[in-house]
Design a protein around this motif. Structure first.
Motif, PDB file in Angstrom:
ATOM      1  N   THR A 227     -24.802   1.983  61.234  1.00 15.25           N
ATOM      2  CA  THR A 227     -23.818   1.254  62.158  1.00 15.25           C
ATOM      3  C   THR A 227     -22.685   1.004  61.313  1.00 15.25           C
ATOM      4  O   THR A 227     -21.456   1.459  61.547  1.00 15.25           O
TER       5      THR A 227
ATOM      6  N   MET B  22     -14.065   0.647  80.587  1.00 20.01           N
ATOM      7  CA  MET B  22     -15.222   1.482  80.740  1.00 20.01           C
ATOM      8  C   MET B  22     -15.154   1.988  82.075  1.00 20.01           C
ATOM      9  O   MET B  22     -15.511   3.143  82.284  1.00 20.01           O
TER      10      MET B  22
ATOM     11  N   LEU C  52     -11.270   0.645  73.653  1.00 16.98           N
ATOM     12  CA  LEU C  52     -12.755   0.749  73.050  1.00 16.98           C
ATOM     13  C   LEU C  52     -13.627   0.848  74.299  1.00 16.98           C
ATOM     14  O   LEU C  52     -14.702   1.556  73.897  1.00 16.98           O
ATOM     15  N   GLY C  53     -13.554   0.284  75.311  1.00 16.57           N
ATOM     16  CA  GLY C  53     -14.319   0.554  76.558  1.00 16.57           C
ATOM     17  C   GLY C  53     -14.604   1.931  76.827  1.00 16.57           C
ATOM     18  O   GLY C  53     -15.579   2.149  77.059  1.00 16.57           O
TER      19      GLY C  53
ATOM     20  N   LEU D 253     -16.354   3.884  74.558  1.00 18.12           N
ATOM     21  CA  LEU D 253     -17.703   3.527  74.500  1.00 18.12           C
ATOM     22  C   LEU D 253     -18.479   4.201  75.692  1.00 18.12           C
ATOM     23  O   LEU D 253     -19.534   4.980  75.420  1.00 18.12           O
TER      24      LEU D 253
ATOM     25  N   ILE E 147     -21.199   7.245  75.142  1.00 15.99           N
ATOM     26  CA  ILE E 147     -22.580   7.033  75.927  1.00 15.99           C
ATOM     27  C   ILE E 147     -22.991   8.582  76.833  1.00 15.99           C
ATOM     28  O   ILE E 147     -24.007   9.078  76.625  1.00 15.99           O
TER      29      ILE E 147
ATOM     30  N   THR F 136     -21.860   5.720  67.451  1.00 14.36           N
ATOM     31  CA  THR F 136     -20.526   5.368  67.726  1.00 14.36           C
ATOM     32  C   THR F 136     -20.763   4.115  68.770  1.00 14.36           C
ATOM     33  O   THR F 136     -19.994   3.175  68.801  1.00 14.36           O
ATOM     34  N   VAL F 137     -21.759   4.152  69.606  1.00 10.96           N
ATOM     35  CA  VAL F 137     -21.805   3.076  70.700  1.00 10.96           C
ATOM     36  C   VAL F 137     -22.375   2.030  69.676  1.00 10.96           C
ATOM     37  O   VAL F 137     -21.549   0.902  70.083  1.00 10.96           O
TER      38      VAL F 137
ATOM     39  N   VAL G  17     -19.000   0.547  67.906  1.00 12.88           N
ATOM     40  CA  VAL G  17     -18.135  -0.116  68.489  1.00 12.88           C
ATOM     41  C   VAL G  17     -18.740  -1.616  69.252  1.00 12.88           C
ATOM     42  O   VAL G  17     -17.974  -2.368  69.205  1.00 12.88           O
ATOM     43  N   THR G  18     -19.707  -1.146  69.614  1.00 15.77           N
ATOM     44  CA  THR G  18     -20.266  -2.429  70.056  1.00 15.77           C
ATOM     45  C   THR G  18     -20.284  -3.736  69.200  1.00 15.77           C
ATOM     46  O   THR G  18     -20.068  -4.722  69.450  1.00 15.77           O
TER      47      THR G  18
END
Ligand code: ATP
Ligand code: MG
Lengths: 283, 254
Positions: B45, B201, B208-209, B212, B216, B223-224, B227-228
């Protein structure tokens, strides 16, 4: 400095209560609590008047109405000849029974609080606050916050906050109740000094008989709730006095006269609270 | 007693790092158990964050989220404090609105999604509104409860000194309830950030949403995870800053 009253001239009336009554509750058919009154009383300019009475008899309520913090249910209050109704008149200061220091301000800013909101200019604020802080013996604690102070120092901060307003009548509601007996005597001396040097009228509410006797020109003894004045005793003490007055022979006479009234009323108050507790347990 | 305070501070710092280490260990173990391709390991990560760091498009997304959050946070604070104070002052308003707000607080905000999209369309305003929607309820609730429960003595002091309505709010009410307001702000701003990211999202192609969501879609779990992880760090940082401010402002208060 106030000038002593010449003999034979009627004392000037500073504040006056007529048939003053204050009830609580009774909204939407609820139970009415008669907290105080009827009270008819004249407070003289420049005198030190103490109110003494059993607990829960309506002393704080009397102060609130006299100061204009709450309106009376019926009757009138006048201060310097003008009616008082639900707002505090200019020239009246009060110190509350509870700790009313503001925890987010240090001692100096607490004392300056009232002046900052009435347009006093900064130089004058500084002069008056420095003076009041010194008078109350708080100079070393000017930068301290209330939670770093003892209860007595917090109460002195509140007295200083009232002092800087230069009130012509100061009402104090059991300001020393939380203090030990010796400290209370010393604070009493300071209060006398404040009274003498400012020439203000002082109304002190207390439940301590010796305190009332030592400090006052006149003492009003209140009945159990609803509080009324049953007797008003004139002490005749000289203006220059301090706690050493407690050694005088006349103190005994004044105290026993007051105690004669208060004894029965304190018993009544005790019975009242006992009945209240019983009623609460029964329900 | 400086030495004692230093000692306590060192203890607290030590506790913090022990907790952090424990979390990393749990994370690593989960990664071994479930498989590296689903629960990306801590090391990978961090490595992926390094990769993103050098990618220019990443910073566009990052700035978009920060900007949207800045807007949402400002609106949330003003609206939440304003509503909280005015509803807290009036007994009747408090009694009517408190149950309503409690219901609103427990309602999943996603259910309001279609309505917001209808009014604001896809883009910047939608995600700002979504952030505000998340944060404003807790801030209002905390503030109005604090105002309602303010000790009566302060109101008496205000009346004694004949404070104007403005001074009463600015110099009595707000400082008196500031510690409680700060708890509300801490919670409220964290969920505001969450709301903004959620908004991105579904209702944005930037931030960033949305990054994400894209990751996905591509099954790019590295990357998920990266970013999380960054979002969690951001939220923690925000909360710590608020806590620090709170302590700074109240060094003297109880
Ligand atoms: N806001 C209020 N609502 C209802 N009842 C009240 C209120 N304030 C006072 N009372 C009642 O009025 C009576 C007198 O109260 P008050 O506080 O004036 O007495 P007190 O003599 O100052 O008592 P203490 O010696 O404990 O200070 C009490 O029975 C009290 O319960
Ligand atoms: Mg009282």
């Amino acid at each position: 400095m106030a000038v002593p009253q010449p003999v034979g001239v009627l004392p000037e009336i500073h504040a006056e209560c007529r048939d003053l009554v204050r009830n609580f509750g009774g909204i939407a058919g609820g139970h009415v609590i008669e907290a105080m009154g009827p009270i008819t009383l004249e407070i003289r300019r420049g005198e030190f008047f103490s109110v003494i009475g059993p607990s829960g008899c309506g002393k704080s309520t009397f102060m609130d109405v006299l100061a204009g913090l709450t309106p009376p249910t019926s009757g009138t209050v006048t201060f310097e000849g003008l009616p008082v109704r639900g707002t505090v008149p200019d020239g009246v200061g009060a110190v509350f029974q509870e700790d009313a220091s503001l925890p987010w301000l240090n001692v100096w800013d607490n004392v300056a609080f009232s002046l900052r909101h009435d347009g006093t200019d900064p130089a004058e604020i500084k002069r008056r606050v420095d003076e009041a802080v010194a008078f109350m013996g708080l100079r070393q604690f000017a930068k301290a916050y209330p939670n770093q102070l003892s209860g007595g120092m917090r109460q002195r901060t509140c007295i200083a906050r009232t002092m800087v307003m230069r009130p012509r009548m100061i009402l104090l509601d059991e300001p020393f109740a939380a203090l030990d007996a010796q400290t209370r005597l010393l604070m009493g001396d300071e209060l006398l000094r404040l009274w003498r040097e400012t020439g203000a009228t002082v109304v002190l509410i207390t439940h301590a008989l010796d305190e009332a006797v030592m400090l006052s020109d006149r003492i009003g003894a209140m009945s159990a709730r609803p509080g009324r004045f049953l007797d008003i005793v004139e002490t005749g003490w000289p203006r220059e006095r301090d706690s050493s007055i407690l050694a005088r022979a006349e103190v005994g006479a004044v105290s026993s006269r007051l105690w004669g009234v208060l004894r029965e009323e304190s018993q009544k108050a005790l019975d009242q609270s006992g009945r209240l507790a019983a009623a609460r347990e029964g329900s | 007693m400086t030495s004692l305070r230093q000692h306590l501070q060192r203890r607290r710092l030590a506790d913090f790092f022990i907790l952090l280490l424990a979390l990393v260990v749990v994370w690593q173990i989960a990664s071994w158990l479930v498989g590296d391709e689903i629960v990306v390991s801590p090391a990978e990560t961090i490595a992926q964050i390094g990769v993103l760091y050098r990618r220019p498009t990443f910073w566009g997304h990052f700035d978009a989220t920060l900007l949207a959050f800045a807007y949402a946070a400002s609106i949330t604070i003003v609206l939440g404090l304003g509503l909280g104070i005015s509803l807290g002052i009036s007994r009747a308003a408090y009694d009517t609105c408190e149950p309503l707000l409690m219901a609103l607080a427990s309602l999943p905000k996603v259910t309001l999604y279609p309505v917001i999209l209808m009014f604001f369309g896809v883009g910047f305003s939608a995600k700002v509104v979504f952030g505000v929607l998340h944060g404003v309820v807790p801030i209002t609730l905390f503030t109005m409860n604090a105002v309602r429960n303010m000790p009566a003595i302060y109101a008496r002091v205000a009346r004694l000194h004949r404070l104007s309505a403005r001074d009463r709010v600015l110099h009595m009410l707000i400082p008196a309830v500031l510690p409680e307001i700060f708890s509300g702000l801490r919670l409220g701003l964290s969920v505001t950030l969450l709301g903004v990211v959620l908004g991105e999202m579904f209702a944005s192609t930037r931030g960033l949403g949305s990054m994400l969501m894209g990751a996905i879609g591509l099954a790019d779990f590295r990357t998920v995870a990266a970013v999380t992880f960054m979002l969690i760090v951001l939220a923690t940082l925000l909360s710590s800053v608020m806590l620090w401010l709170d302590r700074r402002l109240h060094h003297g208060a109880k």
